[in-house]
Design an enzyme around this catalytic site. Structure first.
Site, short mmCIF file in Angstrom:
data_model
loop_
_atom_site.label_atom_id
_atom_site.label_comp_id
_atom_site.label_asym_id
_atom_site.label_seq_id
_atom_site.Cartn_x
_atom_site.Cartn_y
_atom_site.Cartn_z
N HIS A 1 63.78 32.30 -30.50
CA HIS A 1 63.24 31.17 -29.76
C HIS A 1 64.04 30.96 -28.48
O HIS A 1 65.27 30.91 -28.52
CB HIS A 1 63.25 29.90 -30.59
N SER A 2 63.34 30.83 -27.35
CA SER A 2 63.96 30.58 -26.04
C SER A 2 64.94 31.70 -25.73
O SER A 2 64.55 32.86 -25.65
CB SER A 2 64.62 29.20 -26.04
N MET A 3 66.23 31.41 -25.57
CA MET A 3 67.17 32.48 -25.31
C MET A 3 67.15 33.51 -26.44
O MET A 3 67.32 34.71 -26.21
CB MET A 3 68.59 31.93 -25.15
#
Length: 220
Positions: free
Chosen positions: A95-97
Site C-alpha cells: 500500500h502506497s510506498m
C-alpha cells in the site's frame, strides 16, 4: 517448510503461522506503517493464507535501527528476506510506498531468475509509467502545509454540488492543524517519482491494483 534465514527473521513478522496454507502473502506497509497494521488481515486469512508482514527498520520491534531512506536499498533488503521462500507460491501486497516496494521486489525476483509472485496487489499508488509523483515531501513545512490545505479544499469542493471551494490560504488556522511533522524529521524514503521507471513490470505477472493506473493494472 522453508528455511528461515536471519534476514527473514529480522524483516518478517508472522502473527498466525499457517504451515498447511497453499500460498503466502507478503504485505508491505505504507511509509509510516508497521507489521502490526496487517494483523487483522493475517487473522482473517488464516489458515488458508499465511500472511508475512514486513517490519521496516525504525518501527516497533526495530525502533532503534536506522531508517532506510531510498527505495533501491529498501527493495534489496526485502528481496533478500523473501527470496528463499520457494516451497509454496508467494503473492505480494503493498500500500502506497509499500506498492512501490512490492513492484521493485517483483522486478528483483525476475532479475534473479526466480518464479514471479503469483499476484502483485498494489494499492494507493500510481503506476510507475504514469509520470512524476511530485516533490511535496521534500519541501519546507510551509509548502507541505499549503499542499495539504489545497488537497483538502479540493475534496471539500468536490463533495458540494456545484461548489467551487475557497482559497485555503485564507484560513491559516485550518492549515495550522495540518502542521505536524517538520521536513527534517520526515522518514519517507526517496521514491522514484521524479524519473522514468527503469522498465515495465515483469511480463505475464498477474496484477491487481487500486490507484496504480491502467498502464500496470490487469485483472485476471
Amino acid at each position: 517448510m522453508h528455511r528461515a534465514t536471519a534476514q527473514f527473521e529480522k524483516w518478517v513478522s508472522v502473527s498466525h503461522p499457517a504451515p498447511l496454507s497453499s500460498v503466502r502473502l507478503a504485505c508491505l506497509p505504507y511509509a509510516g506503517g508497521s507489521a502490526s497494521f496487517f494483523f487483522p488481515v493475517s487473522r482473517a486469512l488464516h489458515p488458508s493464507v499465511e500472511v508475512l508482514a514486513l517490519q521496516h527498520p525504525g518501527r516497533q520491534t526495530r525502533l532503534h535501527e536506522p531508517r532506510i531512506d531510498n527505495v533501491p536499498e529498501f527493495a534489496d533488503q526485502i528481496f533478500a528476506a523473501l527470496r528463499h521462500l520457494d516451497d509454496k507460491p508467494l503473492a505480494l501486497f503493498g500500500h502506497s510506498m509499500g506498492a512501490v516496494l512490492a513492484y521493485e521486489v517483483a522486478l528483483r525476483m525476475q532479475d534473479a531468475g526466480l518464479p514471479a509472485p503469483v499476484r502483485l496487489f498494489a494499492s494507493g499508488r500510481r503506476a510507475p509509467s504514469r509520470g512524476a509523483g511530485g516533490r511535496v515531501h521534500t519541501g519546507s513545512d510551509a509548502e507541505l502545509v499549503s499542499e495539504l490545505g489545497v488537497e483538502r479544499n479540493q475534496r471539500d469542493a468536490a463533495r458540494r454540488p456545484g461548489g467551487a471551494g475557497d482559497d485555503p490560504a485564507g484560513h491559516p488556522q485550518r492549515l495550522h492543524r495540518h502542521r505536524t511533522v517538520p521536513a527534517r524529521a520526515r522518514p519517507t524514503p526517496r521514491l522514484p517519482g521524479d524519473r522514468a521507471h527503469r522498465r515495465q513490470g515483469p511480463p505475464g505477472l498477474p496484477r491487481r491494483g487500486r490507484g496504480m493506473g491502467r498502464a500496470h493494472h490487469r485483472d485476471e
